[in-house]
Design an enzyme around this catalytic site. Structure first.
Site, mmCIF file in Angstrom:
data_model
loop_
_atom_site.group_PDB
_atom_site.id
_atom_site.type_symbol
_atom_site.label_atom_id
_atom_site.label_comp_id
_atom_site.label_asym_id
_atom_site.label_seq_id
_atom_site.Cartn_x
_atom_site.Cartn_y
_atom_site.Cartn_z
ATOM 1 N N TYR A 88 50.778 43.578 48.240
ATOM 2 C CA TYR A 88 50.963 42.652 47.101
ATOM 3 C C TYR A 88 50.643 41.236 47.551
ATOM 4 O O TYR A 88 51.070 40.812 48.626
ATOM 5 C CB TYR A 88 52.403 42.707 46.575
ATOM 6 C CG TYR A 88 52.450 43.343 45.207
ATOM 7 C CD1 TYR A 88 51.913 42.676 44.104
ATOM 8 C CD2 TYR A 88 52.973 44.613 45.017
ATOM 9 C CE1 TYR A 88 51.915 43.269 42.842
ATOM 10 C CE2 TYR A 88 52.977 45.203 43.768
ATOM 11 C CZ TYR A 88 52.447 44.533 42.682
ATOM 12 O OH TYR A 88 52.439 45.097 41.444
ATOM 13 N N ASP A 243 27.659 35.898 30.774
ATOM 14 C CA ASP A 243 28.230 37.147 31.288
ATOM 15 C C ASP A 243 27.061 37.963 31.836
ATOM 16 O O ASP A 243 26.334 38.607 31.090
ATOM 17 C CB ASP A 243 28.943 37.874 30.138
ATOM 18 C CG ASP A 243 29.450 39.252 30.534
ATOM 19 O OD1 ASP A 243 29.198 39.688 31.679
ATOM 20 O OD2 ASP A 243 30.097 39.903 29.679
ATOM 21 N N THR A 269 30.630 41.792 36.301
ATOM 22 C CA THR A 269 31.210 42.966 36.944
ATOM 23 C C THR A 269 30.527 43.053 38.297
ATOM 24 O O THR A 269 29.463 42.467 38.504
ATOM 25 C CB THR A 269 30.894 44.256 36.167
ATOM 26 O OG1 THR A 269 29.479 44.324 35.960
ATOM 27 C CG2 THR A 269 31.588 44.308 34.823
ATOM 28 N N LYS A 272 27.772 47.223 38.678
ATOM 29 C CA LYS A 272 26.551 47.655 37.990
ATOM 30 C C LYS A 272 25.363 47.445 38.941
ATOM 31 O O LYS A 272 25.370 48.000 40.018
ATOM 32 C CB LYS A 272 26.448 46.947 36.649
ATOM 33 C CG LYS A 272 27.622 47.367 35.719
ATOM 34 C CD LYS A 272 27.634 46.691 34.381
ATOM 35 C CE LYS A 272 28.862 47.152 33.580
ATOM 36 N NZ LYS A 272 29.014 46.389 32.333
ATOM 37 N N ARG A 278 34.209 48.607 41.543
ATOM 38 C CA ARG A 278 34.520 48.433 40.117
ATOM 39 C C ARG A 278 35.493 47.255 40.008
ATOM 40 O O ARG A 278 36.695 47.412 40.258
ATOM 41 C CB ARG A 278 35.139 49.728 39.596
ATOM 42 C CG ARG A 278 35.174 49.906 38.119
ATOM 43 C CD ARG A 278 35.384 51.372 37.765
ATOM 44 N NE ARG A 278 34.130 52.102 37.850
ATOM 45 C CZ ARG A 278 33.187 52.097 36.904
ATOM 46 N NH1 ARG A 278 33.352 51.421 35.791
ATOM 47 N NH2 ARG A 278 32.081 52.774 37.075
HETATM 48 C C1 LIG Z 1 30.012 46.282 31.461
HETATM 49 C C2 LIG Z 1 30.152 44.963 30.812
HETATM 50 C C3 LIG Z 1 31.397 44.320 30.735
HETATM 51 C C4 LIG Z 1 32.716 44.990 31.025
HETATM 52 O O1 LIG Z 1 32.926 45.545 32.205
HETATM 53 P P1 LIG Z 1 34.079 46.624 32.463
HETATM 54 O O2 LIG Z 1 34.169 46.580 33.938
HETATM 55 O O3 LIG Z 1 33.582 47.917 31.908
HETATM 56 O O4 LIG Z 1 35.322 46.163 31.806
HETATM 57 C C5 LIG Z 1 31.437 43.030 30.228
HETATM 58 N N1 LIG Z 1 30.327 42.423 29.810
HETATM 59 C C6 LIG Z 1 29.127 43.018 29.845
HETATM 60 C C7 LIG Z 1 27.925 42.267 29.357
HETATM 61 C C8 LIG Z 1 28.995 44.316 30.325
HETATM 62 O O5 LIG Z 1 27.810 44.917 30.307
#
Ligand SMILES: *Cc1c(COP(=O)(O)O)cnc(C)c1O
Length: 496
Positions: A88, A243, A269, A272, A278
């Site tokens: 923690y 984003d 994220t 990806k 993750r």
């Molecule tokens: C995948 C994605 C997210 C969210 O990610 P998670 O890890 O699935 O919560 C946010 N914004 C965009 C543009 C994404 O493609």
């Protein structure tokens, strides 16, 4: 208190022989506990072990074309499975609510430093928070930090390629909490070209006066015009929040335009195209935001607002195993192998797009410059659901997706295909030609089945399984694909 002391000391009060017995029992007990605690999953939970083995097999024999997926590296998996998971550490490095964070602090600082380096950011001008649990919580933290309840946000509509967390709602329901707790207005793509309609965004933004405009996509095959977004934001006094979840690996490698030059806040994220754990990360500007006509400097105040939105605003203890994995994945982005991988992702996506267009399929916007493409199946007389279903049957994973002009989000007309995962497995252009062929043969089969079954998806699925000729063609194609994909290694543990 006494009884506790007594209990821990009671072997001292026993006669000698029974002390020996007792301590043997204790050590047996410790052995037993250790056995239970260190049991191999295979022995302790064969049912679950078996399911994981099956999933691993599925990943190995299939062709993974889901644009948001990847196969992370062994180093990242080692971090995720490490003792860091146990700790923690609420708060930030040097300001924790728990003791014992000497090494955790160093790990988080390393992750921060490497995240800034991965995107060539000056730590005087940019800060970073590496604690978000994933992309969606990261985005919620951004809105929480930089706007107030019911603050106005504008993002690309979900059916047009945006993400749920960019404020998605329908006429009957506020679907994403980002549309429930904030007021959102979508912008759209031009249905004729499939490209973002920046002129209309400007008109809407002048009327809506948002606090935040989001530049980010989950299904869009062209680079975003961040400069244009910046101009629109400046005109209406909004923050530009980019984003880059899908493309952050490509941005790190420098193979697609970076949002940093024009943005106030950037989230991503890390699982990806970046190929890390993750998790989520938020970058925010520091230093001078603007200078008044009198020469007065106005400073950004994003650092505290965003950090506090993450913790204690929305989250508790950071996932230290994931933060370590972020640190190592950010380091990986600086290697020549990673740059080659990112270039190959784009080359593979272009090849896939060209190959499918050569076979007569329609690709939205006419191609791709990134890691993914959107195939419009309307002219192939198939629905996205039928396409997705048949491809899944032959072990090609992708997802149905709305295409510009779709009337209903429930019955999308396209499939989204991405190349990061296949590129990680080592596929290059010539291999993608084979993949094009497999997809084409799958979709042709889908048309034959559809011609016989009629338009309904249930009848289509039934025919695919129950008409012997179709079931056989599916099985043959699946075997062929299994043999092909078996040639390409998967990173990670052999079994898990
Ligand atoms: C995948 C994605 C997210 C969210 O990610 P998670 O890890 O699935 O919560 C946010 N914004 C965009 C543009 C994404 O493609």
């Amino acid at each position: 208190m006494f009884s506790r002391v007594y209990r821990t000391c009671n072997h001292l009060l026993m006669p000698k022989r029974s002390v020996a017995l007792h301590s043997r029992k204790m050590s047996n007990n410790i052995d037993n506990i250790a056995k239970v605690l260190n049991a191999n999953l295979q022995d302790s939970d064969p049912e679950l072990w078996d399911l994981i083995k099956k999933e691993k097999h599925r990943q190995r024999v299939g062709l993974e074309l889901i644009a948001s997926e990847n196969f992370t590296t062994f180093s990242v998996l080692q971090c995720l499975g490490s003792c860091l998971h146990n700790k923690y550490s609420e708060g930030l490095p040097g300001q924790r609510y728990y003791g014992g964070n000497e090494y955790i602090d160093q790990i988080e600082i390393l992750a921060q430093k490497r995240a800034l380096e991965a995107y060539n950011l000056d730590s005087e001008k940019w800060g970073v928070n590496v604690q978000p649990y994933s992309g969606s919580p990261a985005n919620f933290a951004v809105y929480t930090g930089i706007t107030e309840p019911h603050g106005r946000i504008m993002g690309l509509d979900l059916p047009d390629g945006g993400h749920l967390t960019h404020g998605f709602f329908t006429p009957s329901k506020k679907i994403s909490a980002t549309s429930l707790f904030f007021e959102s207005m979508p912008y759209k793509v031009d249905p004729a070209t499939g490209l973002i309609d920046y002129d209309q965004l400007l008109i809407s933004a002048r009327l809506f006066k948002p606090r935040v405009i989001i530049a980010g996509v989950s299904c869009y095959s062209r680079p975003l015009d961040y400069k244009r977004f910046r101009e629109i934001c400046d005109e209406v006094g909004a923050y530009l929040f980019s984003d880059m979840a899908h493309i952050s690996g490509l941005v790190a490698a420098g193979v697609t335009p970076s949002p940093f030059e024009y943005s106030d806040v950037v989230s991503t994220t890390t699982h990806k195209s970046l190929r890390g754990p993750r998790a989520g990360v938020i970058f925010f500007r520091k230093g001078v935001r603007s200078v008044t006509p009198k020469g007065e400097k106005i400073l950004y105040d994003l650092e505290n607002r965003i950090n506090q939105a993450v913790f204690p605003g929305l989250q508790g203890g950071p996932h230290n195993h994931a933060i370590a994995a972020i640190a190592t994945c950010m380091k990986q982005t600086k290697t020549p192998e990673f740059v080659a991988y990112a270039k190959q992702i784009v080359a593979n996506a272009k090849r896939l797009s060209d190959g499918l267009q050569d076979k007569g399929y329609k690709v939205v916007t006419g191609g791709t410059e990134v890691h993914m493409l959107l195939v419009d199946l309307r002219s192939a007389k198939l629905s996205g659901a039928k396409g997705e279903f048949i491809l899944e049957e032959i072990n090609i994973a992708c997802n149905k997706n709305t295409v510009p002009g779709d009337k209903s989000a429930l019955n999308p007309s396209g499939i989204r295909l991405g190349t990061p995962a296949l590129t990680t497995r080592g596929l290059v252009e010539e291999d993608i030609d084979k993949v094009v062929d497999f997809i084409d043969r799958g979709l042709k089969l889908a048309r034959e089945i559809s011609a016989k079954s009629g338009p309904k998806l249930v009848d289509f699925k039934k025919a695919a399984h129950e008409v012997e000729e179709f079931a056989k063609s599916i099985a043959n194609l699946r075997d062929e694909i299994e043999e092909f994909s078996g040639k390409f290694p998967l990173p990670g543990y052999p079994d898990l």
